[in-house]
Write a protein that holds these residues in place. Structure first.
Motif, PDB file in Angstrom:
ATOM      1  N   LEU A  68       0.811  -1.220   0.000  1.00 48.61           N
ATOM      2  CA  LEU A  68       0.000   0.000   0.000  1.00 48.61           C
ATOM      3  C   LEU A  68       0.848   1.275   0.000  1.00 48.61           C
ATOM      4  O   LEU A  68       0.324   2.369  -0.158  1.00 48.61           O
ATOM      5  CB  LEU A  68      -0.929   0.018   1.227  1.00 48.61           C
ATOM      6  CG  LEU A  68      -1.927  -1.138   1.320  1.00 48.61           C
ATOM      7  CD1 LEU A  68      -2.721  -1.054   2.617  1.00 48.61           C
ATOM      8  CD2 LEU A  68      -2.846  -1.159   0.118  1.00 48.61           C
ATOM      9  N   LEU A  69       2.156   1.108   0.174  1.00 46.32           N
ATOM     10  CA  LEU A  69       3.027   2.275   0.296  1.00 46.32           C
ATOM     11  C   LEU A  69       3.051   3.161  -0.955  1.00 46.32           C
ATOM     12  O   LEU A  69       2.989   4.384  -0.815  1.00 46.32           O
ATOM     13  CB  LEU A  69       4.448   1.850   0.682  1.00 46.32           C
ATOM     14  CG  LEU A  69       5.462   2.980   0.884  1.00 46.32           C
ATOM     15  CD1 LEU A  69       4.983   3.998   1.910  1.00 46.32           C
ATOM     16  CD2 LEU A  69       6.820   2.407   1.284  1.00 46.32           C
ATOM     17  N   PRO A  70       3.099   2.629  -2.179  1.00 46.45           N
ATOM     18  CA  PRO A  70       3.180   3.534  -3.334  1.00 46.45           C
ATOM     19  C   PRO A  70       2.039   4.545  -3.406  1.00 46.45           C
ATOM     20  O   PRO A  70       2.274   5.734  -3.635  1.00 46.45           O
ATOM     21  CB  PRO A  70       3.178   2.583  -4.534  1.00 46.45           C
ATOM     22  CG  PRO A  70       3.793   1.327  -3.998  1.00 46.45           C
ATOM     23  CD  PRO A  70       3.270   1.224  -2.582  1.00 46.45           C
ATOM     24  N   GLU A  71       0.805   4.096  -3.185  1.00 44.13           N
ATOM     25  CA  GLU A  71      -0.336   5.015  -3.244  1.00 44.13           C
ATOM     26  C   GLU A  71      -0.294   6.036  -2.109  1.00 44.13           C
ATOM     27  O   GLU A  71      -0.568   7.217  -2.316  1.00 44.13           O
ATOM     28  CB  GLU A  71      -1.660   4.248  -3.213  1.00 44.13           C
ATOM     29  CG  GLU A  71      -2.030   3.605  -4.524  1.00 44.13           C
ATOM     30  CD  GLU A  71      -1.241   2.341  -4.867  1.00 44.13           C
ATOM     31  OE1 GLU A  71      -1.264   1.938  -6.040  1.00 44.13           O
ATOM     32  OE2 GLU A  71      -0.580   1.764  -3.972  1.00 44.13           O
ATOM     33  N   PHE A  72       0.031   5.559  -0.914  1.00 46.26           N
ATOM     34  CA  PHE A  72       0.118   6.454   0.243  1.00 46.26           C
ATOM     35  C   PHE A  72       1.190   7.515   0.012  1.00 46.26           C
ATOM     36  O   PHE A  72       0.965   8.715   0.222  1.00 46.26           O
ATOM     37  CB  PHE A  72       0.429   5.628   1.499  1.00 46.26           C
ATOM     38  CG  PHE A  72       0.453   6.419   2.773  1.00 46.26           C
ATOM     39  CD1 PHE A  72      -0.729   6.798   3.396  1.00 46.26           C
ATOM     40  CD2 PHE A  72       1.652   6.765   3.364  1.00 46.26           C
ATOM     41  CE1 PHE A  72      -0.704   7.526   4.583  1.00 46.26           C
ATOM     42  CE2 PHE A  72       1.691   7.486   4.551  1.00 46.26           C
ATOM     43  CZ  PHE A  72       0.498   7.870   5.158  1.00 46.26           C
ATOM     44  N   LEU A  73       2.353   7.067  -0.455  1.00 44.61           N
ATOM     45  CA  LEU A  73       3.453   7.983  -0.714  1.00 44.61           C
ATOM     46  C   LEU A  73       3.089   8.992  -1.800  1.00 44.61           C
ATOM     47  O   LEU A  73       3.371  10.183  -1.667  1.00 44.61           O
ATOM     48  CB  LEU A  73       4.700   7.194  -1.117  1.00 44.61           C
ATOM     49  CG  LEU A  73       5.929   8.000  -1.514  1.00 44.61           C
ATOM     50  CD1 LEU A  73       6.399   8.900  -0.376  1.00 44.61           C
ATOM     51  CD2 LEU A  73       7.041   7.067  -1.955  1.00 44.61           C
ATOM     52  N   ALA A  74       2.435   8.531  -2.855  1.00 41.92           N
ATOM     53  CA  ALA A  74       2.067   9.438  -3.950  1.00 41.92           C
ATOM     54  C   ALA A  74       1.149  10.550  -3.450  1.00 41.92           C
ATOM     55  O   ALA A  74       1.346  11.720  -3.781  1.00 41.92           O
ATOM     56  CB  ALA A  74       1.410   8.658  -5.082  1.00 41.92           C
ATOM     57  N   LEU A  75       0.165  10.200  -2.637  1.00 39.99           N
ATOM     58  CA  LEU A  75      -0.735  11.217  -2.080  1.00 39.99           C
ATOM     59  C   LEU A  75       0.021  12.179  -1.166  1.00 39.99           C
ATOM     60  O   LEU A  75      -0.203  13.391  -1.189  1.00 39.99           O
ATOM     61  CB  LEU A  75      -1.880  10.555  -1.315  1.00 39.99           C
ATOM     62  CG  LEU A  75      -2.928   9.840  -2.154  1.00 39.99           C
ATOM     63  CD1 LEU A  75      -3.878   9.060  -1.260  1.00 39.99           C
ATOM     64  CD2 LEU A  75      -3.687  10.828  -3.020  1.00 39.99           C
ATOM     65  N   ALA A  76       0.917  11.630  -0.350  1.00 45.21           N
ATOM     66  CA  ALA A  76       1.680  12.466   0.579  1.00 45.21           C
ATOM     67  C   ALA A  76       2.611  13.410  -0.181  1.00 45.21           C
ATOM     68  O   ALA A  76       2.764  14.576   0.188  1.00 45.21           O
ATOM     69  CB  ALA A  76       2.474  11.582   1.545  1.00 45.21           C
ATOM     70  N   ILE A  77       3.218  12.927  -1.262  1.00 43.05           N
ATOM     71  CA  ILE A  77       4.083  13.772  -2.089  1.00 43.05           C
ATOM     72  C   ILE A  77       3.270  14.904  -2.707  1.00 43.05           C
ATOM     73  O   ILE A  77       3.703  16.059  -2.728  1.00 43.05           O
ATOM     74  CB  ILE A  77       4.783  12.939  -3.185  1.00 43.05           C
ATOM     75  CG1 ILE A  77       5.910  12.116  -2.573  1.00 43.05           C
ATOM     76  CG2 ILE A  77       5.310  13.835  -4.311  1.00 43.05           C
ATOM     77  CD1 ILE A  77       6.562  11.141  -3.550  1.00 43.05           C
ATOM     78  N   GLN A  78       2.093  14.577  -3.223  1.00 43.81           N
ATOM     79  CA  GLN A  78       1.258  15.607  -3.846  1.00 43.81           C
ATOM     80  C   GLN A  78       0.876  16.684  -2.837  1.00 43.81           C
ATOM     81  O   GLN A  78       0.916  17.884  -3.151  1.00 43.81           O
ATOM     82  CB  GLN A  78       0.027  14.960  -4.484  1.00 43.81           C
ATOM     83  CG  GLN A  78       0.391  14.136  -5.705  1.00 43.81           C
ATOM     84  CD  GLN A  78      -0.708  13.197  -6.148  1.00 43.81           C
ATOM     85  OE1 GLN A  78      -1.870  13.378  -5.807  1.00 43.81           O
ATOM     86  NE2 GLN A  78      -0.336  12.186  -6.912  1.00 43.81           N
TER      87      GLN A  78
END
Length: 86
Positions: A68-78
């Motif tokens: 689940l990390l890629p999606e979580f990270l992508a949102l956090a980066i945005q």
């Protein structure tokens, strides 16, 4: 640095912190700082990097820590890019 950042993000996810929480955004600041040794991420390029994490071979490096990390990270980066970068 990379593996510790991922571990800290997974820990935050498991504690149900949101991607825009202060703690998660502090970790993302470290991620951004770590990336600066390779290139200078602007708002647009850092958001673009979040898409690369989702859609390229880069995903595997994050999946190894948690699927689940890629999606979580992508949102956090945005979120970080919108509020912290030009």
């Amino acid at each position: 640095a990379f593996h510790q950042i991922c571990a800290d993000l997974v820990s935050a996810m498991k504690r149900n912190l949101s991607e825009d929480s202060a703690e998660v955004q502090t970790i993302i600041r470290r991620h951004h700082g770590w990336l600066k040794q390779f290139w200078k991420p602007t708002r647009k390029s850092y958001v673009g990097h979040s898409q690369l994490i989702l859609d390229s071979e880069l995903r595997k490096a994050y999946d190894a820590h948690d699927p689940l990390l890629p999606e979580f990270l992508a949102l956090a980066i945005q979120t970080f890019a919108e509020h912290e970068l030009e």
